[in-house]
Design a protein around this motif. Structure first.
Motif, PDB file in Angstrom:
ATOM      1  N   LEU A  72       0.825  -1.222   0.000  1.00 58.78           N
ATOM      2  CA  LEU A  72       0.000   0.000   0.000  1.00 58.78           C
ATOM      3  C   LEU A  72       0.851   1.261   0.000  1.00 58.78           C
ATOM      4  N   TRP A  73       1.903   1.271   0.803  1.00 57.22           N
ATOM      5  CA  TRP A  73       2.778   2.430   0.914  1.00 57.22           C
ATOM      6  C   TRP A  73       4.146   2.080   0.328  1.00 57.22           C
ATOM      7  N   ARG A  74       4.628   2.877  -0.606  1.00 61.37           N
ATOM      8  CA  ARG A  74       5.971   2.684  -1.153  1.00 61.37           C
ATOM      9  C   ARG A  74       6.689   4.027  -1.146  1.00 61.37           C
ATOM     10  N   ILE A  75       7.834   4.049  -0.495  1.00 67.94           N
ATOM     11  CA  ILE A  75       8.629   5.280  -0.399  1.00 67.94           C
ATOM     12  C   ILE A  75      10.013   4.995  -0.949  1.00 67.94           C
ATOM     13  N   ASN A  76      10.452   5.799  -1.910  1.00 64.83           N
ATOM     14  CA  ASN A  76      11.765   5.637  -2.524  1.00 64.83           C
ATOM     15  C   ASN A  76      12.536   6.943  -2.468  1.00 64.83           C
ATOM     16  N   ALA A  77      13.856   6.834  -2.377  1.00 64.24           N
ATOM     17  CA  ALA A  77      14.730   8.005  -2.384  1.00 64.24           C
ATOM     18  C   ALA A  77      15.766   7.843  -3.495  1.00 64.24           C
ATOM     19  N   TYR A  78      16.225   8.986  -4.040  1.00 67.54           N
ATOM     20  CA  TYR A  78      17.093   8.990  -5.205  1.00 67.54           C
ATOM     21  C   TYR A  78      18.232   9.991  -5.038  1.00 67.54           C
ATOM     22  N   PHE A  91       5.220  -0.631   3.112  1.00 69.46           N
ATOM     23  CA  PHE A  91       4.318  -1.074   4.176  1.00 69.46           C
ATOM     24  C   PHE A  91       3.091  -1.661   3.484  1.00 69.46           C
ATOM     25  N   ASN A  92       2.692  -2.865   3.878  1.00 67.94           N
ATOM     26  CA  ASN A  92       1.567  -3.450   3.157  1.00 67.94           C
ATOM     27  C   ASN A  92       0.243  -2.898   3.670  1.00 67.94           C
ATOM     28  N   ASP A  93      -0.860  -3.350   3.045  1.00 70.03           N
ATOM     29  CA  ASP A  93      -2.149  -2.712   3.302  1.00 70.03           C
ATOM     30  C   ASP A  93      -2.763  -3.042   4.653  1.00 70.03           C
ATOM     31  N   ARG A 194       2.671 -15.950   5.758  1.00 69.95           N
ATOM     32  CA  ARG A 194       1.407 -15.221   5.622  1.00 69.95           C
ATOM     33  C   ARG A 194       1.202 -14.346   6.854  1.00 69.95           C
ATOM     34  N   PRO A 195       1.949 -13.265   6.938  1.00 73.24           N
ATOM     35  CA  PRO A 195       1.877 -12.415   8.132  1.00 73.24           C
ATOM     36  C   PRO A 195       0.589 -11.614   8.185  1.00 73.24           C
ATOM     37  N   ALA A 196       0.240 -11.181   9.395  1.00 71.31           N
ATOM     38  CA  ALA A 196      -0.905 -10.292   9.553  1.00 71.31           C
ATOM     39  C   ALA A 196      -0.637  -8.967   8.852  1.00 71.31           C
ATOM     40  N   PRO A 285      -5.076  -8.442  -2.993  1.00 79.34           N
ATOM     41  CA  PRO A 285      -4.932  -9.078  -4.302  1.00 79.34           C
ATOM     42  C   PRO A 285      -4.501 -10.525  -4.122  1.00 79.34           C
ATOM     43  N   GLY A 286      -4.606 -11.279  -5.218  1.00 83.41           N
ATOM     44  CA  GLY A 286      -4.257 -12.690  -5.163  1.00 83.41           C
ATOM     45  C   GLY A 286      -2.816 -12.944  -4.765  1.00 83.41           C
ATOM     46  N   PRO A 287      -1.844 -12.630  -5.638  1.00 82.86           N
ATOM     47  CA  PRO A 287      -0.430 -12.902  -5.265  1.00 82.86           C
ATOM     48  C   PRO A 287       0.058 -11.900  -4.252  1.00 82.86           C
ATOM     49  N   ARG A 288       0.751 -12.387  -3.226  1.00 81.56           N
ATOM     50  CA  ARG A 288       1.317 -11.486  -2.221  1.00 81.56           C
ATOM     51  C   ARG A 288       2.668 -11.009  -2.661  1.00 81.56           C
ATOM     52  N   ARG A 289       3.011  -9.817  -2.185  1.00 77.40           N
ATOM     53  CA  ARG A 289       4.302  -9.242  -2.547  1.00 77.40           C
ATOM     54  C   ARG A 289       5.431 -10.051  -1.960  1.00 77.40           C
TER      55      ARG A 289
END
Length: 289
Positions: A72-78, A91-93, A194-196, A285-289
């Motif tokens: 759900l949350w993706r943070i990138n730095a460059y 961070f997942n949903d 399969r974490p919470a 979604p079906g497949p987990r990250r």
């Protein structure tokens, strides 16, 4: 329990403890706020995803309820706005929103200090950037060192329902940004498979940012949630304690009289606490990250 502040109504009717067994509040605003306060630009796409960009475009946040997976949350730095990311965090949903806010608060502080802070890669030879500093808050709060498999250093909460893993050795930089095969992985539940919820951070994520999350995750204070919203905590594992309304008015003589006449105890008026959201939780979604 945390003291109640009349000026800031508690957003929930139960406290969830330990806090890592809470779930997402399904609202992005608290996670955005520390960066929005710095004037970061907010944009949306036609799917309902939201994006924050630093003024120099060297840090980007995506809030992706309609993304391709459960990240759900993706943070990138460059270093270069047009180059590959130096580090990435996900961070997942289902991750408690407070943990995301702890990260973005630390990121906002690092961004104000400049690239030497928000691009400061971990360094075991440095007293300020040693990766172990991110583990210290957990150790100090009773988490136990674990060796789940070769090449992995881990710590587990005393109840065994949360863990942090640090993978040693070489990792695929692209996989770190797009899968759970990252240097750091923080999770809760009974199964790593399969974490919470989970959160990941790639190799060069600044230690101060990872530590901000581990500090928040291990804080003994519970988190407020709503009992009926079972997606907001791990049902069957989390301890729920009712949030008592502050300064509830005593029963009036008429309340007492009615209670006596009906042969039941006089009831205190029910506190009116605004629910944080009526938005349904995004489907996994079906497949987990």
């Amino acid at each position: 329990m945390p003291p109640h502040d009349d000026l800031h109504p508690i957003d929930g009717d139960v406290y969830v403890s330990p806090r890592y067994l809470a779930g997402s509040t399904v609202i992005g605003d608290p996670g955005f706020a520390p960066l929005r306060d710095l004037g970061w630009e907010l944009a949306n796409d036609d799917l309902g995803n939201a994006y924050l960009n630093a003024p120099d475009r060297k840090v980007r946040l995506g809030y992706l309820p309609e993304g391709e997976d459960d990240g759900l949350w993706r943070i990138n730095a460059y270093k270069d706005p047009f180059g590959p990311p130096v580090w990435g965090v996900c961070f997942n949903d289902s991750c408690p929103t407070e943990f995301v806010t702890a990260f973005t608060t630390a990121l906002a502080a690092a961004y104000e200090q400049g690239p030497d802070a928000y691009l400061a890669a971990p360094d075991a030879r440095s007293k300020d950037r040693d990766p172990f500093l991110a583990v210290v808050p957990l150790i100090n709060r009773g988490w136990q060192i674990d060796r789940p498999r070769w090449g992995v250093f881990a710590v587990r909460s005393a109840d065994g329902l949360a863990g942090l893993e640090f993978t040693t050795g070489d990792l695929d930089p692209e996989a770190e940004l797009t899968t759970r095969d990252a240097r750091w992985q923080l999770w809760a539940g009974t199964s790593l498979a399969r974490p919470a919820w989970y959160a990941t951070a790639s190799t060069d994520t600044p230690v101060a940012l990872v530590r901000a999350v581990t500090e928040c995750v291990s804080d003994p204070a519970p988190l407020p949630r709503w009992r009926e919203d079972t997606h907001s905590y791990v049902e069957g594992m989390a301890r729920l304690t009712p949030i008592l309304p502050p300064h509830a008015p005593a029963p009036t003589p008429l309340d007492v009289q009615r209670a006596v006449s009906s042969r039941r105890p006089a009831a205190l008026p029910t506190a009116s606490v605004p629910r944080w959201s009526t938005t349904s939780r995004p489907a996994l979604p079906g497949p987990r990250r």
